[in-house]
Design an enzyme around this catalytic site. Structure first.
Site, mmCIF file in Angstrom:
data_model
loop_
_atom_site.group_PDB
_atom_site.id
_atom_site.type_symbol
_atom_site.label_atom_id
_atom_site.label_comp_id
_atom_site.label_asym_id
_atom_site.label_seq_id
_atom_site.Cartn_x
_atom_site.Cartn_y
_atom_site.Cartn_z
ATOM 1 N N ASP A 249 -11.498 -4.061 -118.275
ATOM 2 C CA ASP A 249 -12.335 -4.090 -117.060
ATOM 3 C C ASP A 249 -13.725 -4.627 -117.397
ATOM 4 O OD1 ASP A 249 -12.211 -1.200 -118.342
ATOM 5 O OD2 ASP A 249 -14.219 -1.445 -117.519
ATOM 6 N N ASP B 260 -16.511 -3.026 -116.790
ATOM 7 C CA ASP B 260 -17.399 -1.875 -116.677
ATOM 8 C C ASP B 260 -18.121 -1.946 -115.310
ATOM 9 O OD1 ASP B 260 -18.073 0.575 -117.961
ATOM 10 O OD2 ASP B 260 -20.098 -0.186 -118.210
#
Ligand SMILES: CSC[C@H]1O[C@H](OP(=O)(O)O)[C@H](O)[C@@H]1O
Ligand SMILES: Nc1ncnc2[nH]cnc12
Length: 287
Positions: free
Chosen positions: A206, A208
């Site tokens: 991801d 973040d």
């Protein structure tokens, strides 16, 4: 040479094994996250430990990192490849990408981070906190599979279990850090104390929480990316195992001699109980 693999989020076992047996190992530092899988494939013996336990039952701060490292040492491991899911702070590291970490910034709190204490003071060097030789071997293994891996980058170890705020995430990005996770510390530091070669293969899951237009790190997105990419992580691990040398070469990075000058307390002052416990991880110098 015996490889230990610590499987992170999404990697709870390995496939394509010739033989495998889960075995309980107890240590002077308590119980590891789960039984250890003693396995054989490509003519090599290796050991696997799921960091959060099978079924992902443990939060990062509930993991007994000391017991995990001690159990792998007791199991005869000389090297540890740690696989970790991470958020990215860099445009160049997108979800699905792999990074071999070479530095850590430790922002964890309240975790047991040393085997020393109890009357025996020891301090290891963490300037180069993982093994450059093992890292290069993993990079070579990845190259053979055709899976691109960035060799080198900094991992921010946060306490969690909640993900970073946007402000924290932006701060880490501005500081030039590369990825964030919750488990590589104190794992890496403890591996060094146990004189084990250690490397982190980070799987980016991801972005973040620093991107304005996105909702930030969320488990559902992370799990989806993880499931799509865990097969590629397994392929890298398999390529590494297939190329393992039969005997461990003296580590050119010095990981296998990390305790040579680390203990400050003279042996005649070592309490017997502490000495006994330390034998699990530091038998070479503790005697
Ligand atoms: C399931 S998302 C958060 C979780 O994932 C990472 O685990 P690991 O490092 O064991 O792969 C992260 O550190 C958190 O524990
Ligand atoms: N963004 C993130 N922060 C902390 N740990 C993670 N594990 C996977 N993604 C993460």
């Amino acid at each position: 040479m015996r490889l230990g693999i610590i499987g992170g989020s999404g990697l709870y076992d390995l496939d394509d094994l010739d033989s495998a047996e889960w075995r309980r190992i107890t240590t002077s530092f308590g119980d590891p996250s789960d039984d250890l899988l003693f396995a054989n494939a490509f003519g090599a013996e290796f050991v696997f430990l799921p960091r959060h336990g099978r079924g992902h039952r443990l939060l990062p701060h509930e993991i007994n990192y000391r017991a995990n490292i001690a159990a792998l040492k007791i199991a005869g491991c000389t090297d540890i490849l740690s696989v970790s899911a991470c958020g990215s702070f860099q445009e160049t590291l997108a979800p699905g990408d792999f990074l071999l970490v070479d530095q850590y910034v430790d922002r964890t709190r309240g975790r047991e981070r040393t085997f020393f204490g109890g009357g025996i003071a020891g301090h290891v060097s963490l300037a180069d906190p993982n093994c450059g030789r093992l890292r290069d071997e993993v990079a070579d293994a990845a190259r053979r599979t055709g899976i691109p891996v960035q060799n080198g980058g900094t991992y921010l170890a946060m306490e969690g279990p909640g993900f970073s705020t946007r402000a924290e995430s932006r701060l880490y990005r501005q500081a030039g850090l590369d990825v964030v996770g919750m488990t590589a510390m104190p794992e890496a530091a403890l591996a060094r104390e146990a004189e084990l070669c250690y490397a982190t293969l980070a799987m980016v899951t991801d972005w973040d929480s620093w991107r304005d237009a996105e909702r930030g790190a969320a488990v559902s997105d992370i799990l989806a990316v993880m499931h799509e990419n865990v097969t590629r992580a397994r392929r890298i691990v398999r390529a590494l195992i297939a190329a393992l040398p039969g005997s461990r070469p003296t580590c050119s990075a010095g990981c296998d001699r990390a305790l040579e000058h680390a203990i400050v307390t003279p042996p005649d002052l070592w309490p017997e109980m502490t000495r006994t416990a330390l034998r699990d991880v530091a038998g070479r110098v503790i005697g």
